[in-house]
Scaffold this motif. Structure first.
Motif, mmCIF file in Angstrom:
data_model
loop_
_atom_site.group_PDB
_atom_site.id
_atom_site.type_symbol
_atom_site.label_atom_id
_atom_site.label_comp_id
_atom_site.label_asym_id
_atom_site.label_seq_id
_atom_site.Cartn_x
_atom_site.Cartn_y
_atom_site.Cartn_z
ATOM 1 N N ARG A 35 2.543 1.667 -3.366
ATOM 2 C CA ARG A 35 1.604 2.064 -4.420
ATOM 3 C C ARG A 35 1.177 3.509 -4.260
ATOM 4 N N GLU A 36 1.064 3.952 -3.004
ATOM 5 C CA GLU A 36 0.652 5.336 -2.791
ATOM 6 C C GLU A 36 1.765 6.305 -3.172
ATOM 7 N N HIS A 37 2.977 5.987 -2.736
ATOM 8 C CA HIS A 37 4.050 6.968 -2.886
ATOM 9 C C HIS A 37 4.876 6.792 -4.150
ATOM 10 N N PRO A 40 3.642 5.243 -7.331
ATOM 11 C CA PRO A 40 2.612 4.539 -8.118
ATOM 12 C C PRO A 40 3.131 4.018 -9.442
ATOM 13 N N SER A 58 0.834 -1.215 0.000
ATOM 14 C CA SER A 58 0.000 0.000 0.000
ATOM 15 C C SER A 58 0.856 1.247 0.000
#
Lengths: 551, 551
Positions: free
Chosen positions: A405-407, A409, A402
């Motif tokens: 993927r957030e930081h 992408p 997570s």
């Protein structure tokens, strides 16, 4: 029974056995006709005969029969010692071979006739060849105990607590066969299996005092705070053709390492004896594991039983680390159906995230390993593989994914989860092993693999050192760091937490450049924040406790 | 002692303790003044008080005090359960904190004064901090027990049998300090350590019957056929500031895996407590090992204790596999001087070849690993490295080297022997670890390494997977194949015999071409010849039994 005159002793032994068998039959008949199940005083024979009885009396001028010297080889060297040879001959002649064998050296028919016939022969007696008596368990459909996973990562009540009603119903369905038992130290409830007491009790012949619960003269659960006793009971139960499951704290199953070794050796040898029928597998459920011993501390943290187990022959050992409750159900069903193995299942009892629907869990556990496409990026060419094996490693891996993927992408992440540890070994080492093409399809031939593992990290290296991409496999696991602290801090102390895993990935992905470096330094700050927070509040940060998977 | 009224119980307990201490002093004084060392009947206090005494009597409508429900947390959720909070408060107030603390919340001086002072404090009592009482052993010069190696490979009486007089003299020299003991199941003689009975006995308070040997009321050897008991005795002995050695069959040391785990964890934790003084190391001598259990068979074959040991923190564990008696002497001396470790020494008791003079052995053991230039070819550029760790692997490796040198004299062979297993790990994993340059200097960066190892082969991979040349390291070791057979056949069944090792080398040396292929096929025929010979004669081929190293 004590004496040294063999004729008198033979007679006395026969009389004693007759008396003892009559006593046993009396106790059984009393229980069956009057329903008196009070703990009886079973007869016990104490036989005291001279050690090395009827062997050489004296050797090399020292007493042998009746002393410790008869323990091993009383005449050490008849081939070279001129005094030992006639002594050996005299000893052998004391058995009067001329009465036992005919002139051709063949056992006389009247002697051979004394041996028991048919199933009275030791090896043919079904009580000594339990597989002959084995009846398959009647199993309910494990699917009906499933957690309905509507949102990936939703919390359930604890994986073993979800599975317990399945065990409960196994007990009920096999009540008339009377061939299934649950064994364990005093931890069946603590391990999350309390549901079994809805239908049965702990078998207990001792006193019952007011307030005692789930103790009865008849019950399918055997508890004693002795892992040795539980293991011995279960081995005897399996060897006589029944089924069972041993639930235990993970760290303390090492207490029976040596007993496990012998059982595994026995299975290996009997696999090659045609006349031996298969027996039910020895099933361990290690339900209070290293990552959630936070209130017990360092003494209760040892995931090394797996290392003892995988030293044994691949043909008899299996290790399963289901990531959630539905997978635990599927694995347990499989293990209870299996024969002639030792199955080790490691599962948690604390509320934890659920990842797979029952259909997905069945497919995943049948394969033993799988890519979780919903968690990462589909496709053939990932930048990094995030692998996990075990419930807590799976949680931390998905939380790390997570973050990435957030930081970051633009990174292409593949998530691989392993249920069946033996999938990692080459197929020539273990029958479950993936072949190299299959392995490479999961782990790539040249991309970094960040592997979060339930037990000691080197176990993964030992299983995978022959694989193409081994040099890029970076494993985190328990490395003997732990104390009484928060659950999440246990993973931090061993560098297996989400922040470390994400940093591990970034370190191996130079293409993340300066942006990656900034994320890394943010994560390092997160670790410091974690340390400050738990020191102040005594529990994990809200963002950790309350973390949920965002689809 | 039984009851539930705390005031009455306090008084009764004090009286009981006074009586018991008087009884103990009486027994001691009688022994010291009259010399009566008959086994006394030591007092034992049986205390029965309510479980969870003085805690909550009832919670959630169920009895707690005096029942199993008080086992863990009697009030599960005072933060959220409105009934639990007042119960918790009432319980805490029952200790009358207003009498214990002043208005500022500080412990009242008169209460604090009740605590013991100085060395009567629990952690400062030297009996609970054994390192304070520890006195170094007085050790004889181990060099004087050396085998004079005039010809490399000459047979000695058995490595532990050579070392035993050293232990005997350790006992004698420390008789007045009374701080050294040998522990073991009934195997001290069987493990080759019988020489200790020239100067001491088994301590024994039971009956002695005519013909018993080496039993006395005072003795420095403690034997009981319970590995648990031996381990417990030794741990207690070390923790109270003394020294000891546990000799055991290798396979059965697994019985104490769990006890070892806890001791190693204790050492790791106390390493970081400044006020704890170091204690003597826990020394294991595994003297009847997997490769010479030929008459006991498969049940007695398990070299996996090492795997349990190396799971623990590197700072506290050491593993030594001396290849001959002089090395065993050097290693034993080192271990008896060391502190705060667990040392595992694996050594043989059967007559076996001796390789190193005492001076060479000291240098070799101090380094922990060494090239044996006399056995191979000097120089920087070998074609193959033949590595060995353990006495039987060393023998088979040198025999394989002989074969290769005879039949393929143009090959350049380097022989490397490992005494200290932890040399193989990277230095960041273990303080003994070679750095990569040192490792590469022994094992090359790109040449095949045929490694014969005492224990399970994957242990070597687990230790070396980070090394440059790891992909070329080919390990042979025990792989759970064994039965009651000849000593050499044990190595054949596990592919660790000289013929297999030589074939392994040739397979990885394509430059040996057709000539190599012919040697391989000659060796394959040797293996068939071996099988035929032992089936017919029940012992190993003369060329194996009588093999000697030719300089």
């Amino acid at each position: 029974m004590e004496g040294h005159d063999s004729q008198l002793m033979h007679r006395a032994m026969a009389d004693t056995l007759d008396r003892v068998i009559a006593d046993i039959r009396g106790i059984q008949s009393s229980a069956r006709t009057t329903g008196n199940f009070q703990r009886p005083r079973w007869p016990m024979i104490v036989l005291r005969s001279p050690k090395g009885w009827t062997g050489p009396k004296v050797a090399d001028g020292k007493e042998v029969e009746g002393t410790f010297r008869s323990h091993q080889v009383p005449l050490s060297n008849p081939a070279a010692n001129p005094q030992h040879l006639p002594q050996l001959e005299a000893w052998m002649r004391s058995y009067r071979p001329e009465e036992l064998f005919d002139t051709g050296g063949k056992l006389r028919a009247e002697i051979a006739d004394l041996a028991p016939k048919g199933t009275r022969r030791m090896s043919a007696n079904p009580h000594a060849n339990g597989g002959e008596l084995l009846r398959d368990l009647i199993l309910p459909d494990f699917r009906k105990y499933a957690v309905a996973v509507t949102t990936r990562g939703q919390k359930a009540i604890g994986d073993t607590r979800v599975m317990a009603p399945f065990l409960r119903d196994v007990i009920t369905l096999n009540e008339s066969q009377r061939n299934f038992r649950v064994f364990g130290p005093d931890e069946t409830i603590s391990n999350g299996l309390g549901a079994v007491f809805e239908v049965t009790n702990r078998q207990w012949q001792g006193d019952v005092v007011a307030g005692d619960e789930f103790l009865a003269q008849d019950g399918r659960v055997l508890e004693m705070l002795s892992e040795h006793q539980c293991e011995g009971w279960l081995e005897g139960y399996l060897l006589t053709g029944r089924h069972g499951l041993f639930n235990c704290y993970e760290a303390f199953i090492h207490i029976v390492d040596s007993m496990f070794n012998q059982h595994a050796k026995w299975l290996k040898v009997t696999n090659h004896l045609k006349w031996r029928h298969k027996i039910a597998s020895l099933n361990y459920l290690l339900a209070s594991h290293v990552w959630r011993q936070d209130h017990n501390g360092f003494t209760h943290q040892d995931p090394g039983f797996v290392d003892v187990v995988v030293n044994k022959k691949a043909e008899v050992v299996r290790v399963y680390m289901p990531p959630d409750a539905n997978c635990l159900l599927s694995v347990t069903d499989h293990c209870l159906r299996s024969k002639q193995y030792v199955n080790v299942i490691v599962a948690g009892k604390h509320p934890s995230p659920q990842w797979l629907s029952m259909d997905e869990a069945v497919r995943h556990c049948t394969a033993g390993i799988g890519e979780w496409e919903w968690a990462g990026h589909k496709g053939d060419d990932p930048d990094v593989v995030m692998a996990c094996c075990g419930d807590v490693p799976t949680l931390e891996t998905l939380a790390a994914v997570s973050i990435l993927r957030e930081h970051l992408p633009e990174l292409r992440i593949r998530v691989v989860n392993i249920v069946d540890l033996m999938k990692l070994q080459p197929p020539k080492e273990h029958p479950h092993g993936l072949n190299d093409e299959e392995f490479d399809a999961f782990f790539t031939r040249n991309k970094p693999v960040i592997f979060a593992f339930h037990a000691y990290p080197w176990t993964i290296h030992r299983l995978t050192y022959r694989r193409t991409n081994h040099d890029n496999i970076h494993v985190r696991g328990y490395k003997e760091e732990g104390t009484i602290t928060t659950p999440f801090d246990m993973t931090v102390l061993n560098d297996m937490d989400r922040f470390h895993l994400a940093m591990d990935a970034i370190e191996r992905l130079p293409q993340t450049g300066e942006k990656g470096a900034r994320v890394k330094s943010m994560l390092a700050e997160k670790l410091r924040e974690h340390r400050r927070y738990i020191t102040t509040h005594g529990e994990d940060m809200p963002e950790v406790r309350g973390w949920t998977w965002k689809a």
